[in-house]
Motif scaffolding. Structure first.
Motif, short mmCIF file in Angstrom:
data_model
loop_
_atom_site.label_atom_id
_atom_site.label_comp_id
_atom_site.label_asym_id
_atom_site.label_seq_id
_atom_site.Cartn_x
_atom_site.Cartn_y
_atom_site.Cartn_z
N SER A 50 20.29 -27.89 15.45
CA SER A 50 21.50 -28.71 15.64
C SER A 50 22.36 -28.14 16.76
N ASP A 51 22.63 -29.46 17.53
CA ASP A 51 23.56 -29.10 18.87
C ASP A 51 24.48 -30.12 18.96
N ILE A 52 24.86 -30.80 17.90
CA ILE A 52 25.96 -31.82 17.87
C ILE A 52 26.49 -31.77 16.62
N LYS A 53 27.84 -32.01 16.36
CA LYS A 53 28.54 -32.45 15.05
C LYS A 53 29.08 -33.54 15.28
N ARG A 105 20.93 -33.76 20.31
CA ARG A 105 21.08 -34.70 21.38
C ARG A 105 19.75 -35.30 22.03
N ILE A 106 18.62 -34.78 21.53
CA ILE A 106 17.33 -35.37 21.98
C ILE A 106 17.03 -36.76 21.14
N LEU A 107 17.85 -36.78 20.15
CA LEU A 107 17.45 -37.96 19.06
C LEU A 107 18.57 -39.07 19.65
N TYR A 128 24.72 -43.55 15.35
CA TYR A 128 25.80 -42.76 14.47
C TYR A 128 27.23 -43.14 15.22
N HIS A 129 27.28 -43.41 16.63
CA HIS A 129 28.39 -43.64 17.43
C HIS A 129 28.68 -45.21 16.91
N LYS A 130 27.67 -46.13 16.72
CA LYS A 130 27.83 -47.48 16.51
C LYS A 130 28.41 -47.60 15.07
N LEU A 131 27.99 -46.73 13.97
CA LEU A 131 28.48 -46.56 12.66
C LEU A 131 30.13 -45.92 12.79
N GLY A 132 30.59 -45.59 13.98
CA GLY A 132 32.06 -45.03 13.75
C GLY A 132 32.03 -43.59 13.91
#
Length: 155
Positions: A147-150, A120-122, A129-133
């Motif tokens: 890793s702290d998000i999938k 999440r710091i990135l 990634y959200h904009k890509l869908g």
């Protein structure tokens, strides 16, 4: 200002050093190279290509300035991994071009789903990634300490 021409190309034998260097640079800036990073970056043939995955590169004037890989998880699922853009070329939509191209590559390889693990710091990466869908899903063990998000997307 002159327009930057970015070419997205399939990985070839001239790209090994750039694949490792581009990824090592960002990982070491924000985190540290984990044993699995060292393995995958030094042996993409074994960890990416041997299982039906792919790597693409972004080039400007013949120089590799970005990369992203697809690692096969199962018959229909791939992991988007090892995305990196040279610091000198950030903010020029190269990550976006790589993201769109690797999702197209996943479809060509028969994927119905692409997953990724991040941190999440990135924030710029997560936003892209959200904009890509991609949407956030429950995180399970990824093999990476950082890793702290999938996230995943149906393709």
């Amino acid at each position: 200002m002159e327009t930057l021409t970015v070419n997205i190309v399939d990985f070839n034998s001239t790209h090994y050093k750039a694949f490792e260097a581009l990824n090592s640079a960002w990982i070491e800036k924000y985190f540290y190279l984990e044993p699995i990073d060292k393995e995958v970056l030094s042996k993409p043939d074994k960890y990416i290509f041997a299982h039906g995955g792919a790597i693409i590169m972004a080039e400007v004037d013949g120089q590799a300035v970005g990369t992203v890989a697809l690692k096969r998880v199962d018959y229909e699922t791939f992991e988007m991994t090892k995305m990196a853009v040279d610091e000198n070329y950030r903010g020029l939509k190269i990550g976006w071009l790589l993201g769109k191209a690797i999702l197209n590559k996943a479809k060509e390889l028969g994927a119905t789903k692409v997953i990724l693990y991040s941190n999440r710091i990135l924030v710029p990466a997560i936003t892209m990634y959200h904009k890509l869908g991609f949407v956030e899903v429950a995180l399970e063990e990824s093999g990476y300490v950082r890793s702290d998000i999938k996230m995943e997307i149906d393709v």
